[in-house]
Design a protein around this motif. Structure first.
Motif, short mmCIF file in Angstrom:
data_model
loop_
_atom_site.label_atom_id
_atom_site.label_comp_id
_atom_site.label_asym_id
_atom_site.label_seq_id
_atom_site.Cartn_x
_atom_site.Cartn_y
_atom_site.Cartn_z
N ALA A 111 -20.90 84.51 108.50
CA ALA A 111 -20.87 83.79 109.82
C ALA A 111 -20.61 84.37 111.05
CB ALA A 111 -20.19 82.31 109.81
N PHE A 112 -19.37 85.23 110.59
CA PHE A 112 -18.76 85.89 111.53
C PHE A 112 -19.26 87.51 111.24
CE2 PHE A 112 -15.54 88.89 113.04
CZ PHE A 112 -15.25 88.54 114.26
N ASP A 113 -19.67 88.05 112.44
CA ASP A 113 -20.22 89.54 112.24
C ASP A 113 -20.37 90.18 113.52
OD1 ASP A 113 -21.90 91.48 111.78
OD2 ASP A 113 -23.06 90.42 110.26
N ASP A 169 -19.87 94.49 118.36
CA ASP A 169 -19.37 93.73 119.59
C ASP A 169 -18.21 92.74 119.03
OD1 ASP A 169 -18.90 91.17 121.19
OD2 ASP A 169 -21.04 90.79 121.39
N GLY A 171 -16.42 90.71 120.78
CA GLY A 171 -15.96 89.59 121.66
C GLY A 171 -15.54 88.36 121.03
N GLY A 172 -15.85 88.35 119.65
CA GLY A 172 -15.45 87.25 118.89
C GLY A 172 -13.90 87.35 118.15
N SER A 242 -13.23 78.43 120.63
CA SER A 242 -14.41 78.82 121.09
C SER A 242 -15.32 77.59 121.21
CB SER A 242 -15.44 79.35 119.86
OG SER A 242 -14.58 80.68 119.23
N ARG A 247 -21.01 79.09 129.21
CA ARG A 247 -21.78 80.17 128.99
C ARG A 247 -22.73 79.73 127.98
NH1 ARG A 247 -17.96 84.38 127.03
NH2 ARG A 247 -19.55 85.60 126.94
N HIS A 258 -23.44 80.97 123.85
CA HIS A 258 -23.35 82.47 123.61
C HIS A 258 -22.95 82.91 122.39
CE1 HIS A 258 -19.40 81.00 124.41
NE2 HIS A 258 -18.84 82.18 124.11
N VAL A 260 -23.91 83.53 118.72
CA VAL A 260 -25.07 83.63 117.91
C VAL A 260 -25.06 83.50 116.61
CG1 VAL A 260 -26.95 85.51 117.50
CG2 VAL A 260 -25.86 85.11 119.95
N ASP A 285 -8.69 83.68 116.23
CA ASP A 285 -9.96 84.02 117.11
C ASP A 285 -11.26 84.19 116.29
OD1 ASP A 285 -11.49 84.81 119.22
OD2 ASP A 285 -10.42 86.90 119.48
N THR A 289 -14.68 81.47 115.98
CA THR A 289 -15.87 81.75 116.16
C THR A 289 -17.03 81.43 114.90
OG1 THR A 289 -15.41 83.63 117.59
CG2 THR A 289 -17.45 83.90 117.01
P1 AMP Z 1 -15.36 83.50 121.01
O1 AMP Z 1 -15.29 83.15 122.38
O2 AMP Z 1 -14.12 84.12 120.36
O3 AMP Z 1 -15.94 82.74 119.96
O4 AMP Z 1 -16.16 84.77 121.12
C1 AMP Z 1 -17.79 84.73 121.58
C2 AMP Z 1 -18.17 85.96 121.64
O5 AMP Z 1 -18.30 86.66 120.41
C3 AMP Z 1 -19.39 86.33 122.12
O6 AMP Z 1 -19.65 86.23 123.51
C4 AMP Z 1 -20.17 87.60 121.45
O7 AMP Z 1 -19.73 88.69 122.00
C5 AMP Z 1 -19.38 87.58 120.20
N1 AMP Z 1 -20.11 86.82 119.05
C6 AMP Z 1 -21.31 85.92 119.17
N2 AMP Z 1 -21.58 85.51 118.20
C7 AMP Z 1 -20.75 85.92 117.02
C8 AMP Z 1 -20.74 85.99 115.54
N3 AMP Z 1 -21.52 85.25 114.95
N4 AMP Z 1 -19.76 86.60 115.08
C9 AMP Z 1 -19.06 87.62 115.79
N5 AMP Z 1 -18.87 87.42 116.96
C10 AMP Z 1 -19.78 86.88 117.68
#
Ligand code: AMP
Ligand code: MG
Length: 327
Positions: A111-113, A169, A171-172, A242, A247, A258, A260, A285, A289
Motif C-alpha cells: 500500500a505504501f510504495d 517519489d 512525498g509520502g 494524510s 489536492r 493525490h 495513488v 508519515d 499514506t
Molecule cells: P502524504 O501527504 O504523506 O500522504 O503523501 C502524499 C504524497 O506521497 C503524494 O503527493 C505522492 O507524492 C506520494 N504518494 C502517493 N501515493 C503513494 C503511495 N501509495 N505510497 C507512497 N507514496 C505515495
C-alpha cells in the motif's frame, strides 16, 4: 474540510518562562513548501541558536536529496538510471530512507510504495489539465511501479532500479524522515526536550520541563468545535495526517486523491483523511499514506504489524462516512 493539528496554545504562554536551567526557544522557517516550527528547551541562547541553525541546515540538505520537484536532486538522478542495469552508490540518507520505505512496503502489502512516481506524475498532470488519464497511460505507468524493482545493496550502499521509466517519489515519507533527522541534530547538541511542527505533522521528543508530555490538539480546524476533537499527551512520538483537502482531481462527479493506489495506478476515491501516531515521525508519515490506501478493512490487519501505533481514519463510501479510531 481543513484539518489541523496544533500544539495547545497554553504551552506558548510559557515562552519567556525559565524552567530551572532551561529556556524555551522557538524558530520558524519555510522548508519543503511548508512552514516548519522548531520548539525546544535549552540552557543558553548561543547553544539554542547554533542548534537551530544546524537543524534547519539538515532539513535543507535532506530536501535537496529527496525532492522529486528539483531537477538534479539525488533522487531524480537515481530515477534517471532506472532500467540501465547500473548499481548507483547513494548518500547515507537516501539509502536509509529507501531501506525504511521498502520495509514499510512489505509490511503494508505494497500500500505504501515509493516507486509510485510514474502514476503520481500522471495524476499531477491530470489535475493541472483537469483531464482524466487514459487507460493506456495508466497501464504504462503501472508497469514501472513496484517496490520489488528497487534492489538495495547495503555493503556498497548502492541501489539498482530494475525497470525502465521508474520514478521514485518520497512525498509520502520524506517530510517525516527529515523532521526526525532535525530532532536528531538537536539531540546531538544535548537538546532532548523538543518539538518540530512540520506544517501540521509533528515530531515530539522529551516533554517540556515539568510536564509529562506535549499536549497535542487534534481537531478539524473548522468554525465551532469538532465533536471529534481531542487533546492527547505525547512523548517521543510522531503524528502525521494524510488527506485530500484541496489536492484532488474531479472527473464525472468523482474526486480522486493525490494519493495513488500502487496496485491500480489510480488516485484514491473514498478516502477523506488519516491521522497516525507512531513511535517515530518517519513511520507516522509513511503509515498515514499507507493506511489511506489500505482503507479501514485492510488497515486493521496491517496496523497489527506496527506496535505502538494509533490511527484515526475517515473514509466515505457511497456517501456514507465510516470512521476507524484507535487514538
Ligand atoms: P502524504 O501527504 O504523506 O500522504 O503523501 C502524499 C504524497 O506521497 C503524494 O503527493 C505522492 O507524492 C506520494 N504518494 C502517493 N501515493 C503513494 C503511495 N501509495 N505510497 C507512497 N507514496 C505515495
Ligand atoms: Mg505520508
Amino acid at each position: 474540510m481543513l484539518f489541523k493539528i496544533s500544539i495547545l496554545f497554553a504551552l506558548f504562554y510559557c515562552s519567556t518562562t525559565v524552567f530551572g536551567q532551561s529556556k524555551r526557544y522557538e524558530f520558524a522557517k519555510g522548508v519543503m513548501g511548508s512552514p516548519f516550527r522548531l520548539v525546544y528547551y535549552a540552557a543558553d541562547d548561543s547553544l539554542a541558536a547554533k542548534a537551530a541553525h544546524f537543524a534547519f541546515a539538515r532539513l535543507d540538505t535532506l530536501n535537496e536529496i529527496m525532492s522529486d520537484y528539483r531537477d538534479g536532486s539525488e533522487i531524480n538522478r537515481l530515477s534517471a538510471t532506472s532500467g540501465s542495469g547500473a548499481w548507483v552508490r547513494v548518500s547515507d540518507a537516501l539509502f536509509d530512507v529507501l531501506a525504511i520505505s521498502k520495509k514499510i512496503s512489505r509490511r503494508t502489502n505494497g500500500a505504501f510504495d515509493v516507486t509510485v512516481g510514474p502514476a503520481v506524475q500522471l495524476w499531477r498532470r491530470a489535475m493541472r489539465r483537469s483531464t482524466f488519464p487514459t487507460e493506456i497511460e495508466i497501464a504504462a505507468a503501472r508497469k514501472a511501479v513496484g517496490y520489488r524493482f528497487v534492489k538495495l545493496c547495503r555493503r556498497n550502499q548502492s541501489v539498482r532500479l530494475t525497470r525502465p521509466n521508474m520514478r521514485l517519489d518520497l512525498g509520502g515519507i520524506g517530510k517525516g524522515y527529515a523532521a526526525e533527522a532535525a530532532l536528531k541534530v538537536l539531540r546531538e547538541f544535548g537538546i532532548a526536550s523538543s518539538l518540530l511542527d512540520a506544517g501540521g505533522d509533528l515530531i515530539l521528543g522529551v516533554p517540556p520541563p515539568g510536564k509529562s508530555g506535549w499536549d497535542v490538539d487534534i481537531n478539524s480546524g473548522g468554525p465551532g468545535t469538532d465533536s471529534l476533537a481531542m487533546i492527547i499527551s505525547l512523548t517521543n512520538a510522531g503524528i502525521a495526517t494524510s488527506g485530500a483537502t484541496y489536492r484532488y482531481l474531479e472527473h464525472e462527479g468523482v474526486k480522486y486523491s493525490h494519493i495513488v493506489d500502487p496496485k491500480t495506478g489510480v488516485g484514491l476515491r473514498f478516502h477523506v483523511r488519516t491521522t497516525v501516531v507512531a513511535p517515530d515521525g518517519t513511520l507516522a508519515d509513511a503509515l498515514a499514506t499507507a493506511l489511506s490506501v489500505a482503507g479501514i478493512q485492510k488497515g486493521k490487519k496491517i496496523i497489527r504489524r506496527f506496535p505502538g501505533t494509533k490511527v484515526w481514519l475517515i473514509e466515505t463510501n457511497s456517501g456514507k462516512v465510516q470512521e476507524w479510531k484507535t487514538l
